[in-house]
Each structure stands twice: as C-alpha cells, then as structure tokens.
Write a protein that holds these residues in place. Structure first.
Motif, PDB file in Angstrom:
ATOM      1  N   LEU A  20      -3.831   4.025  -5.778  1.00 45.14           N
ATOM      2  CA  LEU A  20      -3.882   4.412  -4.366  1.00 45.14           C
ATOM      3  C   LEU A  20      -5.267   4.933  -3.989  1.00 45.14           C
ATOM      4  O   LEU A  20      -5.787   4.603  -2.922  1.00 45.14           O
ATOM      5  CB  LEU A  20      -2.813   5.456  -4.048  1.00 45.14           C
ATOM      6  N   LEU A  23      -7.488   1.969  -3.520  1.00 42.83           N
ATOM      7  CA  LEU A  23      -7.152   1.268  -2.279  1.00 42.83           C
ATOM      8  C   LEU A  23      -7.624   2.048  -1.054  1.00 42.83           C
ATOM      9  O   LEU A  23      -8.076   1.458  -0.068  1.00 42.83           O
ATOM     10  CB  LEU A  23      -5.654   0.991  -2.218  1.00 42.83           C
ATOM     11  N   LYS A  24      -7.538   3.373  -1.117  1.00 45.25           N
ATOM     12  CA  LYS A  24      -8.055   4.200  -0.019  1.00 45.25           C
ATOM     13  C   LYS A  24      -9.556   3.981   0.145  1.00 45.25           C
ATOM     14  O   LYS A  24     -10.052   3.854   1.257  1.00 45.25           O
ATOM     15  CB  LYS A  24      -7.780   5.686  -0.280  1.00 45.25           C
ATOM     16  N   ARG A  68      -1.424  -1.119   8.701  1.00 48.20           N
ATOM     17  CA  ARG A  68      -1.172  -0.449   7.419  1.00 48.20           C
ATOM     18  C   ARG A  68      -2.440   0.134   6.812  1.00 48.20           C
ATOM     19  O   ARG A  68      -2.367   0.981   5.932  1.00 48.20           O
ATOM     20  CB  ARG A  68      -0.512  -1.409   6.438  1.00 48.20           C
ATOM     21  N   ILE A  72      -2.636   3.602   4.636  1.00 41.09           N
ATOM     22  CA  ILE A  72      -3.247   3.787   3.319  1.00 41.09           C
ATOM     23  C   ILE A  72      -4.228   4.951   3.360  1.00 41.09           C
ATOM     24  O   ILE A  72      -4.192   5.840   2.506  1.00 41.09           O
ATOM     25  CB  ILE A  72      -3.974   2.506   2.858  1.00 41.09           C
ATOM     26  N   ASN A  75      -2.347   8.259   3.571  1.00 42.07           N
ATOM     27  CA  ASN A  75      -1.220   8.467   2.662  1.00 42.07           C
ATOM     28  C   ASN A  75      -1.492   9.673   1.757  1.00 42.07           C
ATOM     29  O   ASN A  75      -2.410   9.656   0.951  1.00 42.07           O
ATOM     30  CB  ASN A  75      -0.977   7.216   1.820  1.00 42.07           C
ATOM     31  N   ILE A 118      -6.034  -5.825   0.137  1.00 42.14           N
ATOM     32  CA  ILE A 118      -5.702  -4.408  -0.020  1.00 42.14           C
ATOM     33  C   ILE A 118      -4.215  -4.180   0.237  1.00 42.14           C
ATOM     34  O   ILE A 118      -3.536  -3.517  -0.544  1.00 42.14           O
ATOM     35  CB  ILE A 118      -6.559  -3.543   0.931  1.00 42.14           C
ATOM     36  N   ILE A 119      -3.708  -4.741   1.323  1.00 43.02           N
ATOM     37  CA  ILE A 119      -2.307  -4.521   1.694  1.00 43.02           C
ATOM     38  C   ILE A 119      -1.363  -5.176   0.692  1.00 43.02           C
ATOM     39  O   ILE A 119      -0.318  -4.611   0.362  1.00 43.02           O
ATOM     40  CB  ILE A 119      -2.033  -5.021   3.131  1.00 43.02           C
ATOM     41  N   TYR A 122      -1.266  -2.858  -2.236  1.00 47.28           N
ATOM     42  CA  TYR A 122      -0.647  -1.598  -1.822  1.00 47.28           C
ATOM     43  C   TYR A 122       0.873  -1.724  -1.714  1.00 47.28           C
ATOM     44  O   TYR A 122       1.609  -0.923  -2.285  1.00 47.28           O
ATOM     45  CB  TYR A 122      -1.248  -1.173  -0.482  1.00 47.28           C
ATOM     46  N   THR A 123       1.336  -2.721  -0.988  1.00 48.49           N
ATOM     47  CA  THR A 123       2.788  -2.839  -0.792  1.00 48.49           C
ATOM     48  C   THR A 123       3.507  -3.144  -2.102  1.00 48.49           C
ATOM     49  O   THR A 123       4.563  -2.577  -2.375  1.00 48.49           O
ATOM     50  CB  THR A 123       3.144  -3.916   0.253  1.00 48.49           C
ATOM     51  N   VAL A 126       2.114   0.009  -5.043  1.00 49.47           N
ATOM     52  CA  VAL A 126       2.236   1.427  -4.677  1.00 49.47           C
ATOM     53  C   VAL A 126       3.581   1.691  -4.013  1.00 49.47           C
ATOM     54  O   VAL A 126       4.337   2.551  -4.435  1.00 49.47           O
ATOM     55  CB  VAL A 126       1.071   1.883  -3.758  1.00 49.47           C
TER      56      VAL A 126
END
Length: 178
Positions: A20, A23-24, A68, A72, A75, A118-119, A122-123, A126
C-alpha cells in the motif's frame, strides 16, 4: 524504502502495508494533467461502447479507476498479513508487458494505463476485490456481481488467455450463469 512495484523483492515476504505504501507513492506521482488525460481517453473510448450502456460504462470506469486514486492516497486502514509474492510478481510482469506493448502502439493510453496498473494491483492485492467494481457493465446487459461473499465476472473465462486483459490475476470468478 522501495518506491516502485518493479523494485520489490519478490523472493521475500511482502506485507500488504508495504505494498500500500508503494501504491500510495505511485499514485502521488500521477498529476492532475494525467488524470484529465486519462478521463479524456476513457470518454473517447466510450464512443465504441453500445449506446444503451455507455453512460453506465463510463461511470464504472471513472469510479473504479480514476476516483480510486484519491482512495489510495487517503487510505489510512491498517492491513495485516502478506501478499502472495509470486502472484504479485506475475501481475506486475503482465502489466509491464502490456504497458510496453501499448507504448509501441498508442502512447495516448499511457496516462490511463498508469492509473490502471496501480488500481489493478490495489484492488487485487490490498482490497481483495475484483479489478472492475461491482456493477461494471459488459455487453449483453451483464455485470460484475457480488453474491454470498464471492465476486463474479461475466467475461473472465473468455478473457483469461487475452494478453491484454488482467483477468488472470483478478480475484473474481467466472459467473456460471453466463
């Protein structure tokens, strides 16, 4: 600290928290211009979608991918556990191959693809959710569904061998009613 997905050590443990954070960082590198260009690309691609569900399609993609990014970045949830490093490595490699192919063919998609990459990670790794949000429409009035704790996709089986699809690492299962 690792700043890019490609720089992860896929031979060791990768925590969800570590992923995460990466990804951030990657999401923070996407500019407002990138977001506007990606949105313009989605709208332009929407013209090829059947008129009767074009608006729903665009809403799903804007919500599921572009909006999204903010999720991220903001989050603050504390995630426990590790991700499957082998599966994550395969997903990153597939996305990198797709990205290289797109740059050779259509560089205008690169802004959307940065977000998509990235998404998608992430989905899947994470949130433990499908890449396309529940309700995303597909031709034939079909949609991604969530029933009894399982996500179902109407096109997964047909797309699993498509080198341009991410269905191979998406957690959704094939909707057997399709």
């Amino acid at each position: 600290m690792v700043n890019k997905l490609e720089d992860l050590d896929f031979t060791g443990k990768i925590t969800v928290e570590e992923l995460l954070l990466i990804l951030k960082k990657e999401a923070s590198d996407i500019s407002m211009t990138d977001i506007m260009t990606a949105h313009t690309y989605l709208v332009a691609e929407g013209k090829y979608v059947q008129g009767n569900y074009r608006e729903e399609y665009l809403k799903a993609y804007v919500k599921g991918f572009i909006l999204r990014l903010k999720e991220i970045k903001n989050n603050q949830n504390k995630f426990k556990g590790t991700v499957n490093a082998c599966e994550l490595k395969e997903a990153v490699e597939l996305l990198n191959e797709q990205e290289q192919m797109l740059f050779k063919i259509r560089s205008k998609e690169s802004h959307f693809f940065k977000i998509y990459k990235i998404i998608s990670i992430y989905t899947t790794f994470v949130l433990d959710e499908p890449i396309h949000i529940v309700g995303t429409p597909f031709p034939g009035n079909l949609k991604v569904k969530y029933e009894n704790g399982t996500y179902f996709c109407p096109v997964k089986e047909k797309q699993k061998d498509n080198p341009n699809a991410v269905c191979g690492f998406c957690i959704a299962e094939q909707d057997e009613n399709v």
